[in-house]
Design a protein around this motif. Structure first.
Motif, PDB file in Angstrom:
ATOM      1  N   LEU A   1      18.918   2.395  -4.325  1.00 25.68           N
ATOM      2  CA  LEU A   1      17.728   2.056  -3.537  1.00 25.68           C
ATOM      3  C   LEU A   1      16.573   1.572  -4.417  1.00 25.68           C
ATOM      4  CD1 LEU A   1      17.780   5.046  -1.024  1.00 25.68           C
ATOM      5  CD2 LEU A   1      18.400   2.669  -0.549  1.00 25.68           C
ATOM      6  N   ALA A   2      16.641   1.865  -5.714  1.00 29.57           N
ATOM      7  CA  ALA A   2      15.545   1.534  -6.622  1.00 29.57           C
ATOM      8  C   ALA A   2      15.333   0.038  -6.784  1.00 29.57           C
ATOM      9  CB  ALA A   2      15.772   2.181  -7.985  1.00 29.57           C
ATOM     10  N   GLU A   3      16.374  -0.737  -6.603  1.00 30.49           N
ATOM     11  CA  GLU A   3      16.212  -2.185  -6.738  1.00 30.49           C
ATOM     12  C   GLU A   3      15.267  -2.720  -5.660  1.00 30.49           C
ATOM     13  OE1 GLU A   3      19.069  -6.030  -6.492  1.00 30.49           O
ATOM     14  OE2 GLU A   3      19.755  -4.369  -7.764  1.00 30.49           O
ATOM     15  N   GLU A   4      15.440  -2.239  -4.433  1.00 27.15           N
ATOM     16  CA  GLU A   4      14.598  -2.696  -3.333  1.00 27.15           C
ATOM     17  C   GLU A   4      13.283  -1.920  -3.235  1.00 27.15           C
ATOM     18  OE1 GLU A   4      14.908  -3.594   1.467  1.00 27.15           O
ATOM     19  OE2 GLU A   4      16.682  -2.947   0.360  1.00 27.15           O
ATOM     20  N   PHE A   5      13.286  -0.653  -3.640  1.00 25.43           N
ATOM     21  CA  PHE A   5      12.116   0.221  -3.504  1.00 25.43           C
ATOM     22  C   PHE A   5      11.784   0.903  -4.832  1.00 25.43           C
ATOM     23  CE2 PHE A   5      14.670   0.451   0.462  1.00 25.43           C
ATOM     24  CZ  PHE A   5      13.789  -0.152   1.350  1.00 25.43           C
ATOM     25  N   PRO A   6      11.477   0.151  -5.890  1.00 26.73           N
ATOM     26  CA  PRO A   6      11.284   0.778  -7.204  1.00 26.73           C
ATOM     27  C   PRO A   6      10.113   1.759  -7.248  1.00 26.73           C
ATOM     28  CG  PRO A   6      10.639  -1.537  -7.268  1.00 26.73           C
ATOM     29  CD  PRO A   6      11.294  -1.301  -5.931  1.00 26.73           C
ATOM     30  N   GLU A   7       8.993   1.405  -6.645  1.00 24.46           N
ATOM     31  CA  GLU A   7       7.837   2.301  -6.684  1.00 24.46           C
ATOM     32  C   GLU A   7       8.099   3.568  -5.875  1.00 24.46           C
ATOM     33  OE1 GLU A   7       7.438  -0.965  -5.600  1.00 24.46           O
ATOM     34  OE2 GLU A   7       6.701  -1.792  -7.484  1.00 24.46           O
TER      35      GLU A   7
END
Length: 185
Positions: free
Chosen positions: A68-74
């Protein structure tokens, strides 16, 4: 908590949700202990919360968050930072009752943060995972869970009594404290 998207039908999310439910119940127990001015009991329960969170957090951070970090890193970075903050406060009770007289208040604040964190995961992260994770991502979560184990509900919430400042623990554990991250039957 969220039940509208169907993500809890997935065994990986169902297990994370079950652990959230255990933690929420333990948070209520901490609040009761605080109301009773029983810091020893608060520390004992903090250790139970940690025992649930050790494998839970590993599954999230090593299995759920990376895809999920690719789309929602923050968002994933913020959730990891919240994990570290809660862990730091809980860890203060790892060896017993913290001597810091402000620790009970800091524990309550950290558990309030944890409660909000759980809502973010269940209302945001879990539905996003349902929509975006691949079969390989779910298998990676399974691999992490197999490695770190889980904590059964009876071990997380076994009863206790506090006598002369010493934790007494009655339940399924025969000889010793819970071991975070160790699989329980």
């Amino acid at each position: 908590m969220c039940e509208y998207c169907g993500c809890q039908a997935l065994p990986q999310i169902a297990e994370l949700t079950r652990e959230h439910d255990m933690v929420v119940n333990l948070i209520g127990d901490v609040r009761t202990a605080h109301r009773d001015a029983d810091v020893s009991r608060m520390a004992w329960i903090a250790r139970r919360v940690s025992a649930v969170l050790v494998p839970h957090t590993a599954v999230e951070e090593q299995g759920l968050f990376p895809p999920l970090a690719e789309e929602f890193p923050e968002g994933m970075a913020a959730l990891r930072a919240e994990h570290r903050h809660v862990e730091a406060v809980l860890d203060e009770a790892a060896a017993g009752v913290p001597a810091d007289p402000v620790w009970p208040r800091r524990l309550l604040d950290a558990l309030d943060l944890l409660r909000d964190h759980i809502i973010k995961e269940q209302d945001g992260v879990f539905p996003a995972a349902l929509a975006g994770l691949s079969t390989e991502d779910w298998e990676a979560m399974d691999a992490v869970r197999s490695r770190v184990g889980t904590l059964s509900a009876d071990l997380a919430t076994t009863g206790f009594a506090t006598e002369a400042g010493v934790d007494q623990h009655a339940g399924s554990q025969q000889d010793g404290p819970l071991t975070p991250g160790k699989a329980a039957s």
